[in-house]
Write an enzyme that holds these catalytic residues in place. Sequence first.
Site, PDB file in Angstrom:
ATOM      1  N   VAL A  12       0.827  -1.201   0.000  1.00  0.00           N
ATOM      2  CA  VAL A  12       0.000   0.000   0.000  1.00  0.00           C
ATOM      3  C   VAL A  12       0.863   1.253   0.000  1.00  0.00           C
ATOM      4  O   VAL A  12       0.622   2.204  -0.750  1.00  0.00           O
ATOM      5  CB  VAL A  12      -0.958   0.002   1.209  1.00  0.00           C
ATOM      6  CG1 VAL A  12      -1.672   1.345   1.340  1.00  0.00           C
ATOM      7  CG2 VAL A  12      -1.969  -1.132   1.081  1.00  0.00           C
ATOM      8  N   PHE A 153      -8.349   1.455  -1.390  1.00  0.00           N
ATOM      9  CA  PHE A 153      -9.217   0.473  -2.046  1.00  0.00           C
ATOM     10  C   PHE A 153      -8.472  -0.066  -3.275  1.00  0.00           C
ATOM     11  O   PHE A 153      -8.916   0.071  -4.411  1.00  0.00           O
ATOM     12  CB  PHE A 153     -10.547   1.107  -2.454  1.00  0.00           C
ATOM     13  CG  PHE A 153     -11.352   1.626  -1.299  1.00  0.00           C
ATOM     14  CD1 PHE A 153     -12.202   0.785  -0.596  1.00  0.00           C
ATOM     15  CD2 PHE A 153     -11.243   2.940  -0.893  1.00  0.00           C
ATOM     16  CE1 PHE A 153     -12.939   1.258   0.487  1.00  0.00           C
ATOM     17  CE2 PHE A 153     -11.971   3.426   0.186  1.00  0.00           C
ATOM     18  CZ  PHE A 153     -12.826   2.590   0.880  1.00  0.00           C
ATOM     19  N   PRO A 256     -17.445 -17.737  -9.762  1.00  0.00           N
ATOM     20  CA  PRO A 256     -17.207 -18.884  -8.884  1.00  0.00           C
ATOM     21  C   PRO A 256     -15.762 -19.331  -8.936  1.00  0.00           C
ATOM     22  O   PRO A 256     -15.073 -19.159  -9.937  1.00  0.00           O
ATOM     23  CB  PRO A 256     -18.144 -19.957  -9.447  1.00  0.00           C
ATOM     24  CG  PRO A 256     -18.276 -19.604 -10.894  1.00  0.00           C
ATOM     25  CD  PRO A 256     -18.262 -18.097 -10.937  1.00  0.00           C
ATOM     26  N   GLY A 257     -15.303 -19.907  -7.856  1.00  0.00           N
ATOM     27  CA  GLY A 257     -13.929 -20.378  -7.810  1.00  0.00           C
ATOM     28  C   GLY A 257     -13.639 -21.126  -6.529  1.00  0.00           C
ATOM     29  O   GLY A 257     -14.542 -21.635  -5.862  1.00  0.00           O
ATOM     30  N   CYS A 264      -6.462  -8.873   1.822  1.00  0.00           N
ATOM     31  CA  CYS A 264      -7.562  -8.019   2.290  1.00  0.00           C
ATOM     32  C   CYS A 264      -8.773  -8.801   2.778  1.00  0.00           C
ATOM     33  O   CYS A 264      -9.141  -8.712   3.956  1.00  0.00           O
ATOM     34  CB  CYS A 264      -7.987  -7.056   1.178  1.00  0.00           C
ATOM     35  SG  CYS A 264      -6.745  -5.808   0.784  1.00  0.00           S
ATOM     36  N   LYS A 267      -8.498 -11.197   6.106  1.00  0.00           N
ATOM     37  CA  LYS A 267      -8.270 -10.517   7.391  1.00  0.00           C
ATOM     38  C   LYS A 267      -9.336  -9.465   7.679  1.00  0.00           C
ATOM     39  O   LYS A 267      -9.708  -9.249   8.837  1.00  0.00           O
ATOM     40  CB  LYS A 267      -6.870  -9.908   7.448  1.00  0.00           C
ATOM     41  CG  LYS A 267      -6.649  -8.634   6.693  1.00  0.00           C
ATOM     42  CD  LYS A 267      -5.235  -8.110   6.896  1.00  0.00           C
ATOM     43  CE  LYS A 267      -5.001  -6.792   6.179  1.00  0.00           C
ATOM     44  NZ  LYS A 267      -5.792  -5.673   6.753  1.00  0.00           N
ATOM     45  N   LYS A 325      -4.672 -14.830  -6.870  1.00  0.00           N
ATOM     46  CA  LYS A 325      -5.335 -14.384  -8.086  1.00  0.00           C
ATOM     47  C   LYS A 325      -4.249 -13.974  -9.072  1.00  0.00           C
ATOM     48  O   LYS A 325      -3.069 -13.860  -8.699  1.00  0.00           O
ATOM     49  CB  LYS A 325      -6.293 -13.222  -7.808  1.00  0.00           C
ATOM     50  CG  LYS A 325      -5.625 -11.913  -7.430  1.00  0.00           C
ATOM     51  CD  LYS A 325      -6.672 -10.811  -7.296  1.00  0.00           C
ATOM     52  CE  LYS A 325      -6.044  -9.474  -6.973  1.00  0.00           C
ATOM     53  NZ  LYS A 325      -7.056  -8.394  -6.891  1.00  0.00           N
TER      54      LYS A 325
END
Length: 460
Positions: A12, A153, A256-257, A264, A267, A325
């Site tokens: 971040v 974000f 779906p996965g 993020c 937690k 991802k």
Amino acid sequence: MLKIAIIGGGYVGLVSAACFAEFGVSVMVAETDPARLDRLRRGEIPIYEPGLDPLVERNRAAGRLGFTGRIEEAIAGAEAVFIAVGTPSRRGGGHADLSYVFAAAEQVLAALDHPTVLVTKSTVPVGTGRRLAALAAARRPELAIDVASNPEFLREGSAIGDFMRPDRVVVGAETERAREVLRALYRPLNLIETPILITGLETAELIKYAANAFLAMKVTFINEMADLCEAVGADVHGVARGMGLDRRIGAKFLHPGPGFGGSCFPKDTLALARIAQDARAPSRLTEAVVAVNDARKAGLGRRVLDAAGGSVRGMRVAVLGLAFKPETDDMRDSPAIPLIEALADDGADIIAYDPAAMAAAKPLLPAAVRYAETAEAAIEGAAVLVAVTEWNEFRALAPAWLAARMQGRLIVDLRNIFDPAAIRAAGFVYHGVGRGSVSQLAANPEFEQDFEQDREFSDG
């Protein structure tokens, strides 16, 4: 030129620093990890994020972005000091660990010699800003130190675009000076008419948790619908498309996965559940999201074993994708970890490949796992192929090509990246997620096309 300091050169902090510098702000990043600081000073980016390397280099060369190990140097003359350190879950409870936040605040307050705005960029529980304001008043009563909240974000893999072209900017500020400084920092976004929401401290802090929990809820809901589709012979892509066309729902995060992971959603959902419990206003939906997602990831190994007839002992299993991802090397709470552990426990011969995350994955996975240099090398001679992360390069693997290189004919597609009809036509036994019937796709190929157009990385 506005000058700011960012405490913490992690994900971040580094992305925010580079993007603020691109806005024309003078940014100095304080990083206390000597190894990370050394890499940053040499121009090496310690995280994988598309587009970040040239952004950092361009702004370093322009003199707008610098790195230091000294808090005093970073905050000298800064009109705002952003705290962007980690807030991991505390062991045993799920509450956010604020030790790094308050340690950073103590160092900043001890070194300050001028009024400033102290801003939390880290995701922090409700009430943290109020505690920081009390700390500032106690430690440095002679200085005018305003405290603000400016939650991030940023989606890993899309962080620069999220910062430069955000849906909104949230600012929790209760003094005019804090509001003015943060408005000035984000003034370049006025050109694209980005909404800037000014709220109180507690509201801003809660917005971040509420937003992530809601998105995690959408992911979890469509995963449960995928299970139902498998049971009744429906196709989850059609269900998601039908839901997403309703503007009140929207298509995003209905993919779906194997369950969400990353830095993020896991937690933040757990922290929100604990915050709500402590406030005696429990969020049962959030608690259910945490439990359902945990159970889904824990059951991934069994899904593959069942597809293989009960066991993969002695079989060569190719695992494509390790990061939680695509477009990131982040292995935090990745579904690949419990999946591979279960397969290894059953005696599988596992060979894995990920374009970015293998170095990060090795310390987290069983020692017996082997790693391929390419997807093609992982697939060669495999009895079973398991797709875990939807990297674009995996979508390009043609069914006929796979058939020519695999010894077995089983594909377990946990991200639905392959065309079921084409894979089955090539002689494979195919197991997707929520694809109880392929007849809908055959009759309505636009389902598949629209689904891919609407897809976003749905794990935070």
